[in-house]
Design a protein around this motif. Sequence first.
Motif, PDB file in Angstrom:
ATOM      1  N   PHE A   1       0.844  -1.193   0.000  1.00 42.44           N
ATOM      2  CA  PHE A   1       0.000   0.000   0.000  1.00 42.44           C
ATOM      3  C   PHE A   1       0.882   1.247   0.000  1.00 42.44           C
ATOM      4  O   PHE A   1       2.007   1.224   0.497  1.00 42.44           O
ATOM      5  N   LEU A   2       0.377   2.311  -0.562  1.00 44.50           N
ATOM      6  CA  LEU A   2       1.077   3.591  -0.511  1.00 44.50           C
ATOM      7  C   LEU A   2       0.768   4.247   0.829  1.00 44.50           C
ATOM      8  O   LEU A   2      -0.374   4.200   1.301  1.00 44.50           O
ATOM      9  N   HIS A   3       1.771   4.858   1.445  1.00 46.20           N
ATOM     10  CA  HIS A   3       1.588   5.489   2.756  1.00 46.20           C
ATOM     11  C   HIS A   3       2.216   6.870   2.730  1.00 46.20           C
ATOM     12  O   HIS A   3       3.352   7.047   2.295  1.00 46.20           O
ATOM     13  N   TYR A   4       1.450   7.847   3.174  1.00 47.20           N
ATOM     14  CA  TYR A   4       1.939   9.216   3.295  1.00 47.20           C
ATOM     15  C   TYR A   4       1.634   9.703   4.704  1.00 47.20           C
ATOM     16  O   TYR A   4       0.613   9.344   5.284  1.00 47.20           O
ATOM     17  N   LYS A   5       2.500  10.538   5.232  1.00 47.87           N
ATOM     18  CA  LYS A   5       2.333  11.064   6.598  1.00 47.87           C
ATOM     19  C   LYS A   5       1.259  12.152   6.620  1.00 47.87           C
ATOM     20  O   LYS A   5       1.351  13.144   5.897  1.00 47.87           O
ATOM     21  N   ILE A   6       0.279  11.967   7.472  1.00 45.38           N
ATOM     22  CA  ILE A   6      -0.832  12.915   7.580  1.00 45.38           C
ATOM     23  C   ILE A   6      -0.331  14.288   8.039  1.00 45.38           C
ATOM     24  O   ILE A   6      -0.855  15.314   7.610  1.00 45.38           O
ATOM     25  N   ASP A   7       0.706  14.307   8.873  1.00 46.42           N
ATOM     26  CA  ASP A   7       1.214  15.586   9.375  1.00 46.42           C
ATOM     27  C   ASP A   7       1.787  16.465   8.267  1.00 46.42           C
ATOM     28  O   ASP A   7       1.821  17.684   8.406  1.00 46.42           O
ATOM     29  N   ASP A   8       2.210  15.859   7.166  1.00 46.32           N
ATOM     30  CA  ASP A   8       2.727  16.634   6.040  1.00 46.32           C
ATOM     31  C   ASP A   8       1.628  17.434   5.334  1.00 46.32           C
ATOM     32  O   ASP A   8       1.930  18.303   4.517  1.00 46.32           O
ATOM     33  N   TYR A   9       0.381  17.142   5.636  1.00 46.88           N
ATOM     34  CA  TYR A   9      -0.742  17.782   4.953  1.00 46.88           C
ATOM     35  C   TYR A   9      -1.611  18.618   5.890  1.00 46.88           C
ATOM     36  O   TYR A   9      -2.623  19.150   5.472  1.00 46.88           O
ATOM     37  N   MET A  10      -1.234  18.743   7.138  1.00 50.45           N
ATOM     38  CA  MET A  10      -2.082  19.423   8.108  1.00 50.45           C
ATOM     39  C   MET A  10      -2.187  20.927   7.865  1.00 50.45           C
ATOM     40  O   MET A  10      -3.200  21.537   8.178  1.00 50.45           O
ATOM     41  N   ASP A  11      -1.165  21.548   7.300  1.00 52.58           N
ATOM     42  CA  ASP A  11      -1.258  22.979   6.989  1.00 52.58           C
ATOM     43  C   ASP A  11      -2.402  23.241   6.013  1.00 52.58           C
ATOM     44  O   ASP A  11      -3.184  24.167   6.178  1.00 52.58           O
ATOM     45  N   ARG A  12      -2.500  22.415   5.000  1.00 57.00           N
ATOM     46  CA  ARG A  12      -3.563  22.569   4.000  1.00 57.00           C
ATOM     47  C   ARG A  12      -4.923  22.196   4.581  1.00 57.00           C
ATOM     48  O   ARG A  12      -5.947  22.690   4.127  1.00 57.00           O
ATOM     49  N   ALA A  13      -4.945  21.343   5.581  1.00 56.14           N
ATOM     50  CA  ALA A  13      -6.213  20.954   6.201  1.00 56.14           C
ATOM     51  C   ALA A  13      -6.885  22.159   6.854  1.00 56.14           C
ATOM     52  O   ALA A  13      -8.104  22.292   6.830  1.00 56.14           O
ATOM     53  N   GLY A  14      -6.077  23.059   7.418  1.00 62.10           N
ATOM     54  CA  GLY A  14      -6.631  24.266   8.014  1.00 62.10           C
ATOM     55  C   GLY A  14      -7.323  25.139   6.982  1.00 62.10           C
ATOM     56  O   GLY A  14      -8.382  25.715   7.249  1.00 62.10           O
ATOM     57  N   GLU A  15      -6.751  25.212   5.795  1.00 62.49           N
ATOM     58  CA  GLU A  15      -7.377  25.964   4.714  1.00 62.49           C
ATOM     59  C   GLU A  15      -8.709  25.324   4.319  1.00 62.49           C
ATOM     60  O   GLU A  15      -9.705  26.004   4.109  1.00 62.49           O
TER      61      GLU A  15
ATOM     62  N   GLU B   1     -10.638  23.456   6.159  1.00 60.14           N
ATOM     63  CA  GLU B   1     -11.596  23.550   7.261  1.00 60.14           C
ATOM     64  C   GLU B   1     -12.428  24.841   7.181  1.00 60.14           C
ATOM     65  O   GLU B   1     -13.593  24.863   7.570  1.00 60.14           O
ATOM     66  N   GLN B   2     -11.853  25.899   6.652  1.00 59.52           N
ATOM     67  CA  GLN B   2     -12.567  27.169   6.538  1.00 59.52           C
ATOM     68  C   GLN B   2     -13.779  27.056   5.629  1.00 59.52           C
ATOM     69  O   GLN B   2     -14.755  27.786   5.776  1.00 59.52           O
ATOM     70  N   PHE B   3     -13.735  26.140   4.678  1.00 55.46           N
ATOM     71  CA  PHE B   3     -14.793  26.028   3.694  1.00 55.46           C
ATOM     72  C   PHE B   3     -15.700  24.827   3.916  1.00 55.46           C
ATOM     73  O   PHE B   3     -16.713  24.668   3.261  1.00 55.46           O
ATOM     74  N   TYR B   4     -15.327  23.959   4.819  1.00 50.25           N
ATOM     75  CA  TYR B   4     -16.067  22.713   5.010  1.00 50.25           C
ATOM     76  C   TYR B   4     -17.190  22.879   6.005  1.00 50.25           C
ATOM     77  O   TYR B   4     -17.143  23.443   6.999  1.00 50.25           O
TER      78      TYR B   4
END
Length: 66
Positions: free
Chosen positions: A47-61, A63-66
């Motif tokens: 399986f492909l695995h990526y670290k969730i913490d590498d994407y948390m900055d964009r998650a904040g963006e 969240e503003q629209f969700y």
Amino acid sequence: MISIIYIHKGNPYYLLPNLLNTRRFNRKNPIILLGDDENEYVKDFGFLHYKIDDYMDRAGEFEQFY
């Protein structure tokens, strides 16, 4: 072909069986786990695995629209 993405922190008993079952019915689609150090071992199962913490900055963006 579409990518199948799981998002999960930690390593509960059901995570790997769910990924394997997903692969069973989607052999040609890439299966990605956006996870953490505890579940990085899924790479050993193909399986492909990526670290969730590498994407948390964009998650904040997002969240503003969700």
